[in-house]
Design a protein around this motif. Structure first.
Motif, short mmCIF file in Angstrom:
data_model
loop_
_atom_site.label_atom_id
_atom_site.label_comp_id
_atom_site.label_asym_id
_atom_site.label_seq_id
_atom_site.Cartn_x
_atom_site.Cartn_y
_atom_site.Cartn_z
N VAL A 60 0.87 -1.18 0.00
CA VAL A 60 0.00 0.00 0.00
C VAL A 60 0.90 1.22 0.00
O VAL A 60 1.81 1.32 0.84
CB VAL A 60 -0.94 0.04 1.23
N THR A 61 0.69 2.11 -0.93
CA THR A 61 1.51 3.31 -1.02
C THR A 61 0.62 4.51 -1.30
O THR A 61 -0.58 4.37 -1.54
CB THR A 61 2.60 3.14 -2.10
N ALA A 62 1.20 5.69 -1.24
CA ALA A 62 0.42 6.92 -1.43
C ALA A 62 1.21 7.94 -2.23
O ALA A 62 2.45 7.96 -2.21
CB ALA A 62 0.03 7.51 -0.08
N GLU A 63 0.48 8.78 -2.93
CA GLU A 63 1.04 9.96 -3.57
C GLU A 63 0.25 11.17 -3.09
O GLU A 63 -0.96 11.08 -2.86
CB GLU A 63 1.02 9.85 -5.09
N TYR A 64 0.94 12.30 -2.94
CA TYR A 64 0.36 13.50 -2.36
C TYR A 64 0.72 14.70 -3.23
O TYR A 64 1.84 14.77 -3.77
CB TYR A 64 0.91 13.70 -0.95
N GLY A 65 -0.21 15.61 -3.37
CA GLY A 65 0.09 16.82 -4.12
C GLY A 65 -0.91 17.92 -3.79
O GLY A 65 -2.00 17.65 -3.28
N MET A 66 -0.52 19.14 -4.08
CA MET A 66 -1.39 20.29 -3.86
C MET A 66 -1.72 20.94 -5.20
O MET A 66 -0.82 21.16 -6.03
CB MET A 66 -0.72 21.32 -2.93
N LEU A 67 -2.99 21.24 -5.42
CA LEU A 67 -3.36 21.97 -6.61
C LEU A 67 -2.77 23.38 -6.56
O LEU A 67 -2.55 23.93 -5.47
CB LEU A 67 -4.87 22.05 -6.73
N PRO A 68 -2.50 23.99 -7.72
CA PRO A 68 -1.85 25.29 -7.73
C PRO A 68 -2.53 26.36 -6.87
O PRO A 68 -1.87 27.14 -6.20
CB PRO A 68 -1.87 25.67 -9.21
N ARG A 69 -3.87 26.39 -6.84
CA ARG A 69 -4.54 27.41 -6.04
C ARG A 69 -5.15 26.84 -4.77
O ARG A 69 -6.15 27.35 -4.26
CB ARG A 69 -5.60 28.14 -6.86
N GLY A 82 9.58 19.65 -12.70
CA GLY A 82 10.37 18.47 -13.06
C GLY A 82 10.77 17.60 -11.90
O GLY A 82 11.44 16.58 -12.09
N LYS A 83 10.37 17.96 -10.67
CA LYS A 83 10.68 17.12 -9.52
C LYS A 83 9.75 17.48 -8.37
O LYS A 83 9.21 18.58 -8.29
CB LYS A 83 12.13 17.29 -9.08
N GLN A 84 9.59 16.50 -7.45
CA GLN A 84 8.80 16.75 -6.25
C GLN A 84 9.65 17.43 -5.20
O GLN A 84 10.85 17.19 -5.09
CB GLN A 84 8.27 15.42 -5.69
N SER A 85 9.00 18.27 -4.40
CA SER A 85 9.71 18.90 -3.30
C SER A 85 9.97 17.88 -2.20
O SER A 85 9.32 16.83 -2.12
CB SER A 85 8.88 20.06 -2.73
N GLY A 86 10.92 18.19 -1.33
CA GLY A 86 11.18 17.32 -0.19
C GLY A 86 9.97 17.19 0.71
O GLY A 86 9.71 16.11 1.26
N ARG A 87 9.21 18.28 0.86
CA ARG A 87 8.00 18.24 1.68
C ARG A 87 6.99 17.25 1.12
O ARG A 87 6.42 16.45 1.86
CB ARG A 87 7.37 19.64 1.76
N GLN A 89 7.51 14.64 -0.83
CA GLN A 89 8.00 13.28 -0.66
C GLN A 89 7.84 12.80 0.78
O GLN A 89 7.43 11.66 1.03
CB GLN A 89 9.46 13.19 -1.08
N GLU A 90 8.14 13.68 1.72
CA GLU A 90 8.03 13.31 3.14
C GLU A 90 6.58 13.01 3.52
O GLU A 90 6.30 12.03 4.23
CB GLU A 90 8.60 14.44 4.00
N ILE A 91 5.64 13.83 3.02
CA ILE A 91 4.24 13.65 3.39
C ILE A 91 3.69 12.37 2.77
O ILE A 91 2.98 11.60 3.43
CB ILE A 91 3.40 14.87 2.99
N GLN A 92 3.98 12.11 1.51
CA GLN A 92 3.39 10.92 0.90
C GLN A 92 3.99 9.64 1.49
O GLN A 92 3.29 8.62 1.60
CB GLN A 92 3.52 10.95 -0.62
N ARG A 93 5.23 9.69 1.92
CA ARG A 93 5.80 8.53 2.61
C ARG A 93 5.12 8.32 3.97
O ARG A 93 4.87 7.17 4.37
CB ARG A 93 7.31 8.72 2.80
N LEU A 94 4.82 9.42 4.64
CA LEU A 94 4.10 9.32 5.92
C LEU A 94 2.72 8.70 5.72
O LEU A 94 2.31 7.82 6.49
CB LEU A 94 3.96 10.71 6.55
#
Length: 238
Positions: A60-69, A82-87, A89-94
């Motif tokens: 079971v895994t997760a991906e996380y993202g924020m819409l622009p607005r 072109g890449k995910q921020s460290g924040r 990556q940390e949140i989706q791993r959590l």
């Protein structure tokens, strides 16, 4: 001390869990923690990652993202950068760790569930809202798999939910919104199971270190808040 939200120190924001909001996803939940809104969608039955093949258990895994607005000013899409921020990556791993903590991976066989958590609107606590809503999406995705004999038994062992607590104006408060979080002396995120087990605690002093007694007050508030969230999860999937 009066909170900017006018809530009592031990009061959650208004919380809603709206189930089955996506036509196509095997499990979905629109979770609202006050003005923080997160859409959680679960995709069931995907192949396991290559490094897990042949081991007889799922993932079971997760991906996380924020819409622009999602925030007051437009945030550039990470795909455009072109890449995910460290924040991120940390949140989706959590989120992934939290969901795996209550999932019987052996019962999944060599199948994977991916939970996408997309922040539609942010007002503090996006990761705690995402974890709480992701559990509902995962619950329904696993039920979908079981109904189709893709798995033989219920692979969920417990509930999992999350909430923030912090020290604001010298007092411990529950479920911080952005106005409170940005001015807090300390803040922490607590992830716990329905039976009270601790999955993860993330705590940070923003101004000066806090003591054991203050941490214990935060922990008590977190247990109370998570018990309320688990009860809401139970009502949602009943």
């Amino acid at each position: 001390m009066v909170r900017p939200s006018k809530r009592a120190p031990d009061a959650l924001r208004p919380i809603t869990l709206e189930r089955a909001v996506s036509r196509h996803a095997e499990g979905s939940c629109l979770v609202r923690f006050g003005e923080t809104h997160v859409l959680c969608t679960a995709t069931a039955g995907e192949p396991v990652p290559p490094w897990l093949k042949g081991q007889g258990r799922g993932w079971v895994t997760a991906e996380y993202g924020m819409l622009p607005r999602a925030t007051t000013e437009r945030t550039r899409r990470e795909a455009a950068a072109g890449k995910q921020s460290g924040r991120t990556q940390e949140i989706q791993r959590l989120i992934g760790r939290s969901l795996r903590a209550v999932t019987d991976l052996a019962a999944l066989g060599e199948k994977q569930v991916i939970v996408d958590c997309d922040v539609l609107q942010a007002d503090g606590g996006t990761r705690t809202a995402a974890i709480t809503g992701a559990w509902v999406a995962l619950h329904d995705a696993l039920a979908w798999m079981q109904a189709r004999n893709m798995i033989k038994t219920n692979a969920l062992r417990d509930h999992v939910a999350a909430v923030s607590c912090g020290l604001y104006g010298g007092e411990a408060i529950l479920d911080l919104d952005y106005a409170e979080d940005s001015e807090a002396n300390a803040d922490a995120n607590f992830v716990m199971t329905g039976t009270g087990g601790i999955v993860e605690v993330q705590g940070t002093a923003e101004t000066e270190p806090f003591g054991q007694e203050q941490f214990d007050r935060l922990m008590l508030l977190a247990r109370q808040g998570i018990a309320e969230l688990v009860q809401l999860q139970k009502l949602t999937v009943a």
